[in-house]
Write an enzyme that holds these catalytic residues in place. Structure first.
Site, PDB file in Angstrom:
ATOM      1  N   ASN A 165      31.148  47.505  45.915  1.00 15.74           N
ATOM      2  CA  ASN A 165      29.925  47.602  45.220  1.00 15.74           C
ATOM      3  C   ASN A 165      28.941  46.648  46.029  1.00 15.74           C
ATOM      4  O   ASN A 165      27.855  46.286  45.251  1.00 15.74           O
ATOM      5  CB  ASN A 165      30.128  46.927  43.740  1.00 15.74           C
ATOM      6  CG  ASN A 165      30.646  45.668  43.476  1.00 15.74           C
ATOM      7  OD1 ASN A 165      31.221  45.022  44.501  1.00 15.74           O
ATOM      8  ND2 ASN A 165      30.685  45.200  42.266  1.00 15.74           N
ATOM      9  N   CYS A 166      29.260  45.971  47.243  1.00 18.67           N
ATOM     10  CA  CYS A 166      28.232  45.180  47.719  1.00 18.67           C
ATOM     11  C   CYS A 166      27.274  46.174  48.289  1.00 18.67           C
ATOM     12  O   CYS A 166      27.454  47.061  49.175  1.00 18.67           O
ATOM     13  CB  CYS A 166      29.152  44.537  48.834  1.00 18.67           C
ATOM     14  SG  CYS A 166      27.857  43.713  50.018  1.00 18.67           S
ATOM     15  N   ASP A 167      25.934  45.878  48.201  1.00 14.59           N
ATOM     16  CA  ASP A 167      24.790  46.828  48.575  1.00 14.59           C
ATOM     17  C   ASP A 167      24.809  46.789  50.197  1.00 14.59           C
ATOM     18  O   ASP A 167      24.643  47.979  50.685  1.00 14.59           O
ATOM     19  CB  ASP A 167      23.521  46.129  48.248  1.00 14.59           C
ATOM     20  CG  ASP A 167      23.186  46.410  46.751  1.00 14.59           C
ATOM     21  OD1 ASP A 167      24.012  47.214  46.241  1.00 14.59           O
ATOM     22  OD2 ASP A 167      22.488  45.740  46.181  1.00 14.59           O
ATOM     23  N   LYS A 221      27.593  49.255  51.309  1.00 11.86           N
ATOM     24  CA  LYS A 221      26.955  50.386  50.917  1.00 11.86           C
ATOM     25  C   LYS A 221      26.092  51.111  52.185  1.00 11.86           C
ATOM     26  O   LYS A 221      26.342  52.150  52.608  1.00 11.86           O
ATOM     27  CB  LYS A 221      26.455  50.569  49.680  1.00 11.86           C
ATOM     28  CG  LYS A 221      27.502  50.253  48.594  1.00 11.86           C
ATOM     29  CD  LYS A 221      26.395  50.527  47.022  1.00 11.86           C
ATOM     30  CE  LYS A 221      27.304  50.031  45.926  1.00 11.86           C
ATOM     31  NZ  LYS A 221      26.483  50.076  44.734  1.00 11.86           N
TER      32      LYS A 221
END
Length: 115
Positions: free
Chosen positions: A9-11, A14
C-alpha cells in the site's frame, strides 16, 4: 530475476511497480508484511546501502517510536528496529541482481537498462 521490495500500500512502491509493468520488465514484488524480512536480507541491504540511508526518519512508524528508541542510534540498534518494524525502511528497494536501488525515480530506473 528482478525483485522489488516494499509494502503493497506504499504509494512510492505502487509507482515503481507500475513503471516496471508499463515498461514490460518482469519482476517479483516482495511485500515485507506478507513475505517477511529475513535478517540476512536486511543485513545485505545495510551492507550495500548503509543503515543511515535506509532508516526513514520521516515515516509515521518513526514518529510512533518513543524517544529512547529514536536516540543513540547505532548500526545494531537501527538493524533491530528495522527488522522488528520494516515500515522504517525507505522504500522501495529494487534488486536488479547487479545493484540495489533505494527509492523510485523513473529516470533512474530508465538508466538501469533493465530490459
Amino acid at each position: 530475476m528482478i525483485t522489488l521490495y516494499g509494502i503493497k500500500n506504499c504509494d512510492t512502491c505502487k509507482k515503481a511497480r507500475q513503471w516496471l509493468e508499463q515498461n514490460g520488465i518482469e519482476h517479483r514484488f516482495h511485500d515485507y508484511r506478507v513475505d517477511g524480512l529475513p535478517s540476512e536480507l536486511l543485513q545485505h541491504f545495510i551492507e550495500s546501502l548503509g543503515w543511515e540511508n535506509m532508516l526513514n526518519k520521516s515515516s509515521t512508524s518513526w514518529r510512533q517510536l518513543n524517544s529512547e528508541q529514536q536516540s543513540d542510534l547505532t548500526r545494531e540498534k537501527a538493524f533491530d528496529l528495522m527488522l522488528k518494524t520494516p515500515t522504517l525502511i525507505k522504500r522501495p528497494i529494487l534488486d536488479t541482481g547487479k545493484a540495489l536501488i533505494m527509492g523510485f525515480k523513473s529516470d533512474q530506473y530508465e538508466s538501469l537498462n533493465l530490459r
